[in-house]
Design a protein around this motif. Structure first.
Motif, PDB file in Angstrom:
ATOM      1  N   SER A  57       0.814  -1.209   0.000  1.00 19.69           N
ATOM      2  CA  SER A  57       0.000   0.000   0.000  1.00 19.69           C
ATOM      3  C   SER A  57       0.852   1.265   0.000  1.00 19.69           C
ATOM      4  O   SER A  57       0.336   2.352  -0.213  1.00 19.69           O
ATOM      5  CB  SER A  57      -0.949   0.011   1.196  1.00 19.69           C
ATOM      6  OG  SER A  57      -0.214   0.027   2.394  1.00 19.69           O
ATOM      7  N   ALA A  58       2.138   1.124   0.251  1.00 23.61           N
ATOM      8  CA  ALA A  58       3.044   2.280   0.244  1.00 23.61           C
ATOM      9  C   ALA A  58       4.447   1.776  -0.049  1.00 23.61           C
ATOM     10  O   ALA A  58       4.781   0.626   0.258  1.00 23.61           O
ATOM     11  CB  ALA A  58       3.015   2.993   1.590  1.00 23.61           C
ATOM     12  N   PHE A  59       5.257   2.614  -0.669  1.00 21.81           N
ATOM     13  CA  PHE A  59       6.642   2.251  -0.915  1.00 21.81           C
ATOM     14  C   PHE A  59       7.491   3.500  -0.989  1.00 21.81           C
ATOM     15  O   PHE A  59       6.975   4.602  -1.166  1.00 21.81           O
ATOM     16  CB  PHE A  59       6.794   1.394  -2.188  1.00 21.81           C
ATOM     17  CG  PHE A  59       6.267   2.036  -3.445  1.00 21.81           C
ATOM     18  CD1 PHE A  59       7.057   2.865  -4.228  1.00 21.81           C
ATOM     19  CD2 PHE A  59       4.974   1.781  -3.856  1.00 21.81           C
ATOM     20  CE1 PHE A  59       6.563   3.435  -5.390  1.00 21.81           C
ATOM     21  CE2 PHE A  59       4.467   2.338  -5.015  1.00 21.81           C
ATOM     22  CZ  PHE A  59       5.269   3.176  -5.788  1.00 21.81           C
ATOM     23  N   MET A  60       8.779   3.319  -0.823  1.00 23.06           N
ATOM     24  CA  MET A  60       9.721   4.414  -0.914  1.00 23.06           C
ATOM     25  C   MET A  60      10.015   4.681  -2.384  1.00 23.06           C
ATOM     26  O   MET A  60      10.165   3.756  -3.167  1.00 23.06           O
ATOM     27  CB  MET A  60      11.011   4.044  -0.173  1.00 23.06           C
ATOM     28  CG  MET A  60      11.907   5.220   0.078  1.00 23.06           C
ATOM     29  SD  MET A  60      13.409   4.775   1.007  1.00 23.06           S
ATOM     30  CE  MET A  60      12.824   3.629   2.214  1.00 23.06           C
ATOM     31  N   ASN A  61      10.084   5.948  -2.755  1.00 21.79           N
ATOM     32  CA  ASN A  61      10.364   6.346  -4.118  1.00 21.79           C
ATOM     33  C   ASN A  61      11.678   7.124  -4.105  1.00 21.79           C
ATOM     34  O   ASN A  61      11.760   8.191  -3.500  1.00 21.79           O
ATOM     35  CB  ASN A  61       9.220   7.219  -4.638  1.00 21.79           C
ATOM     36  CG  ASN A  61       9.376   7.592  -6.076  1.00 21.79           C
ATOM     37  OD1 ASN A  61      10.382   8.169  -6.466  1.00 21.79           O
ATOM     38  ND2 ASN A  61       8.374   7.282  -6.873  1.00 21.79           N
ATOM     39  N   VAL A  62      12.699   6.579  -4.736  1.00 26.72           N
ATOM     40  CA  VAL A  62      14.019   7.200  -4.771  1.00 26.72           C
ATOM     41  C   VAL A  62      14.272   7.700  -6.179  1.00 26.72           C
ATOM     42  O   VAL A  62      14.203   6.932  -7.144  1.00 26.72           O
ATOM     43  CB  VAL A  62      15.115   6.185  -4.358  1.00 26.72           C
ATOM     44  CG1 VAL A  62      16.495   6.821  -4.429  1.00 26.72           C
ATOM     45  CG2 VAL A  62      14.829   5.635  -2.965  1.00 26.72           C
ATOM     46  N   ARG A  63      14.543   8.982  -6.310  1.00 29.70           N
ATOM     47  CA  ARG A  63      14.817   9.583  -7.614  1.00 29.70           C
ATOM     48  C   ARG A  63      16.326   9.739  -7.761  1.00 29.70           C
ATOM     49  O   ARG A  63      16.999  10.228  -6.860  1.00 29.70           O
ATOM     50  CB  ARG A  63      14.140  10.946  -7.739  1.00 29.70           C
ATOM     51  CG  ARG A  63      12.661  10.938  -7.401  1.00 29.70           C
ATOM     52  CD  ARG A  63      11.887   9.844  -8.081  1.00 29.70           C
ATOM     53  NE  ARG A  63      11.582  10.193  -9.450  1.00 29.70           N
ATOM     54  CZ  ARG A  63      10.967   9.390 -10.304  1.00 29.70           C
ATOM     55  NH1 ARG A  63      10.599   8.182  -9.941  1.00 29.70           N
ATOM     56  NH2 ARG A  63      10.728   9.783 -11.524  1.00 29.70           N
ATOM     57  N   VAL A  64      16.837   9.323  -8.901  1.00 35.12           N
ATOM     58  CA  VAL A  64      18.276   9.389  -9.159  1.00 35.12           C
ATOM     59  C   VAL A  64      18.534  10.166 -10.445  1.00 35.12           C
ATOM     60  O   VAL A  64      17.658  10.273 -11.306  1.00 35.12           O
ATOM     61  CB  VAL A  64      18.894   7.967  -9.252  1.00 35.12           C
ATOM     62  CG1 VAL A  64      18.740   7.219  -7.930  1.00 35.12           C
ATOM     63  CG2 VAL A  64      18.278   7.170 -10.389  1.00 35.12           C
ATOM     64  N   ALA A  65      19.748  10.688 -10.578  1.00 32.78           N
ATOM     65  CA  ALA A  65      20.131  11.428 -11.780  1.00 32.78           C
ATOM     66  C   ALA A  65      20.481  10.487 -12.922  1.00 32.78           C
ATOM     67  O   ALA A  65      20.240  10.810 -14.092  1.00 32.78           O
ATOM     68  CB  ALA A  65      21.313  12.348 -11.468  1.00 32.78           C
ATOM     69  N   ASP A  66      21.042   9.317 -12.604  1.00 29.60           N
ATOM     70  CA  ASP A  66      21.473   8.360 -13.634  1.00 29.60           C
ATOM     71  C   ASP A  66      21.086   6.957 -13.172  1.00 29.60           C
ATOM     72  O   ASP A  66      21.800   6.328 -12.394  1.00 29.60           O
ATOM     73  CB  ASP A  66      22.991   8.476 -13.834  1.00 29.60           C
ATOM     74  CG  ASP A  66      23.523   7.570 -14.926  1.00 29.60           C
ATOM     75  OD1 ASP A  66      22.851   6.568 -15.288  1.00 29.60           O
ATOM     76  OD2 ASP A  66      24.629   7.846 -15.420  1.00 29.60           O
ATOM     77  N   ILE A  67      19.955   6.480 -13.657  1.00 32.01           N
ATOM     78  CA  ILE A  67      19.417   5.213 -13.174  1.00 32.01           C
ATOM     79  C   ILE A  67      20.315   4.034 -13.518  1.00 32.01           C
ATOM     80  O   ILE A  67      20.460   3.111 -12.719  1.00 32.01           O
ATOM     81  CB  ILE A  67      17.966   4.980 -13.665  1.00 32.01           C
ATOM     82  CG1 ILE A  67      17.301   3.869 -12.820  1.00 32.01           C
ATOM     83  CG2 ILE A  67      17.924   4.688 -15.152  1.00 32.01           C
ATOM     84  CD1 ILE A  67      15.805   3.775 -12.996  1.00 32.01           C
ATOM     85  N   MET A  68      20.930   4.038 -14.675  1.00 27.54           N
ATOM     86  CA  MET A  68      21.787   2.903 -15.033  1.00 27.54           C
ATOM     87  C   MET A  68      23.021   2.836 -14.133  1.00 27.54           C
ATOM     88  O   MET A  68      23.425   1.752 -13.719  1.00 27.54           O
ATOM     89  CB  MET A  68      22.181   2.944 -16.516  1.00 27.54           C
ATOM     90  CG  MET A  68      21.012   2.663 -17.451  1.00 27.54           C
ATOM     91  SD  MET A  68      20.039   1.168 -17.048  1.00 27.54           S
ATOM     92  CE  MET A  68      21.256  -0.117 -17.288  1.00 27.54           C
TER      93      MET A  68
END
Length: 150
Positions: free
Chosen positions: A83-94
């Motif tokens: 029902s919920a999760f952490m969302n991590v944003r990155v500059a370079d996913i690879m």
């Protein structure tokens, strides 16, 4: 003694942290410090790991307390709905994906192009879901297709 600026304790306004109920504090603390290059601020009671501009608080589960009556905290069990999760944003996913895999992280899939973003998911040692994403199309006004239920 830990310095105030290392803790999620603002002098003004607020700060948002993420609390995770875990089975083994040491294992989870190591995971977040290792995979996300986090800084262990407090090792336990509760464990606090500073990750970039956020903090993750890790503590074992437990029963109700006076400030949260009728609430029981437990880590997720395999197969539990999410029902919920952490969302991590990155500059370079690879770059993040390859570095995290080299450190032992297991992903559900490789990063996939979702038009608005590239994203993939991983789980922590307790099974908490973590989305890793990199904004791509959304920076140019291109967004994901609506979900079929919309």
């Amino acid at each position: 003694m830990v310095k105030r600026d290392a803790l999620p304790a603002p002098e003004h306004g607020l700060v948002l942290t993420h609390f995770l109920t875990v089975r083994d504090v040491a294992v989870s603390r190591d995971f977040y410090a290792r995979i996300f290059d986090g800084q262990v601020v407090l090792p336990e009671n509760p464990a606090i790991v500073r990750v970039a501009n956020s903090w993750i608080i890790l503590n074992p589960g437990g029963g109700p307390t006076p400030d949260k009556p009728d609430v029981v905290l437990t880590p997720p069990e395999p197969g539990d709905p999410v029902s919920a999760f952490m969302n991590v944003r990155v500059a370079d996913i690879m770059a993040f994906y390859e570095a995290a895999r080299a450190k032992g992280a297991a992903f559900l899939t490789e990063p996939l192009d979702r038009k608005a973003e590239l994203r993939c998911y991983m789980r922590d040692p307790d099974g908490h879901l973590i989305e890793i994403g990199q904004a791509t199309g959304m920076l140019r006004g291109v967004y994901a297709d609506p979900s079929p239920s919309s």
